[in-house]
Scaffold this active site. Sequence first.
Site, PDB file in Angstrom:
ATOM      1  N   GLU A 291       0.809  -1.217   0.000  1.00  0.00           N
ATOM      2  CA  GLU A 291       0.000   0.000   0.000  1.00  0.00           C
ATOM      3  C   GLU A 291       0.845   1.271   0.000  1.00  0.00           C
ATOM      4  OE1 GLU A 291      -2.763  -0.532   3.177  1.00  0.00           O
ATOM      5  OE2 GLU A 291      -3.676  -2.286   2.254  1.00  0.00           O
TER       6      GLU A 291
ATOM      7  N   ASP B 259      -2.845 -11.945  11.433  1.00  0.00           N
ATOM      8  CA  ASP B 259      -2.628 -11.085  10.271  1.00  0.00           C
ATOM      9  C   ASP B 259      -1.160 -11.182   9.856  1.00  0.00           C
ATOM     10  OD1 ASP B 259      -3.463  -9.402   8.245  1.00  0.00           O
ATOM     11  OD2 ASP B 259      -3.260  -7.558   9.420  1.00  0.00           O
TER      12      ASP B 259
ATOM     13  N   ARG C 166     -10.331   1.551   1.462  1.00  0.00           N
ATOM     14  CA  ARG C 166      -9.723   0.648   0.476  1.00  0.00           C
ATOM     15  C   ARG C 166     -10.693  -0.418  -0.022  1.00  0.00           C
ATOM     16  NH1 ARG C 166      -5.068  -0.888   4.580  1.00  0.00           N
ATOM     17  NH2 ARG C 166      -6.943  -0.681   5.874  1.00  0.00           N
TER      18      ARG C 166
END
Length: 403
Positions: free
Chosen positions: A70, A286, A163
């Site tokens: 990103e 994550d 996003r």
Amino acid sequence: MLILIRNAKVFAPEELGVQDVLTADSRILKIAPHIPAVEEYDVRTIDGTGMLLFPGFIDCHVHILGGGGEGSYHTRTPEIMLTDITMGGVTTVVGCLGTDGTTRNMASLLAKARGLEEEGITAYIYSGSYQIPVRTLTGNLVDDLILIDKVIGCGEIAISDHRSSQPTEEEFAKIVGDTRVGGILSGKAGLVNIHMGDGKRMLSYLRYVAEETEIPTSNMLPTHINRSARLLHDGIDYAKTLGGFVDLTTSSDPDFLEEDEVKASTGLKMMLDAGVPEHQITFSSDGQGSIPIFSKSGELAGLGVGKVSSLYREVRDAVLTNHVGLTQALKTVTSNPADLLKLTQKGRIAVGKDADLVLAEEDTMDIHTVIAKGKLMVYQKTAVRKGTFESDGIAGVSAKGQN
């Protein structure tokens, strides 16, 4: 191979007291106070005296291909290695794509999961990424679930985030509905893993599905629920009033939490104190997603990589710092995700279940030994089985790992 663990205090995740546990091939064969080792059967014995024995951990949200990107191309994080997983006590992962569904694609995700399986752990994947329409392997989400063994759900679908694809409530509900049908027809969980951003809509899309459709909340798992206290409190209400399941993310810098972010172990304590049923709460790492790194003065110093090892760090902190019961804390990474994902062989220490086991020292709770599908992966805090391209790895196995 037969492995006999002697005199360990077993948490299955419920406490079973001091027991011996015998594994044969990939399954747990016997649990009893005293199991004799028969030399003719070449049993490897591990002394578990002064140790705690847990089920192998399940991490239901890992960017096994890498994540990030990103901040442009140079910020794409690397693929995960086997020991990044096993050194944290994790024996089962569910891989996912994130913001990038173009340079990270479903075919590569499936191949990576199969590679991790060949190296010794259990790996599944979700179809899709942040975006709607969903990126799939076959061109159809239901077909992916029915036809591809490794696909057990959809995700991570982004909502309440700049996003995301900004879907309507109806579009989101259709994704959940299709995932449920695919799960029903394939005997899988059909779970939608949902990336929660910090937008003002919070869990409103999940409430819409729960209140306006016939789909049960067990088909939805919102993750990053601890990204802010505001979202965490909305998650508490969602769990209590609608029976929803919630997932707390463990990869963060515990010394430099982002503004209003809640540490996963603290969030677990808050949820339990608020009356959220313990079976509705999971942790995931994550792992391999990008996270900010701060200097000692608190200045942004660059980007790091989320660690799967943070999963057990937060379990341990929940027990040692937040005084959550060990069984309650363990359930977030064992029986709770196993039940939600319908992984019937995982998440518990019981005869006939997969031989996925973690030994931890009782005084420090440090991980000592990890066994995945009956194979020794970590012993005496050292990886004895490594990935194919890790140093000293030979076809995925170090010489030491063949004992």
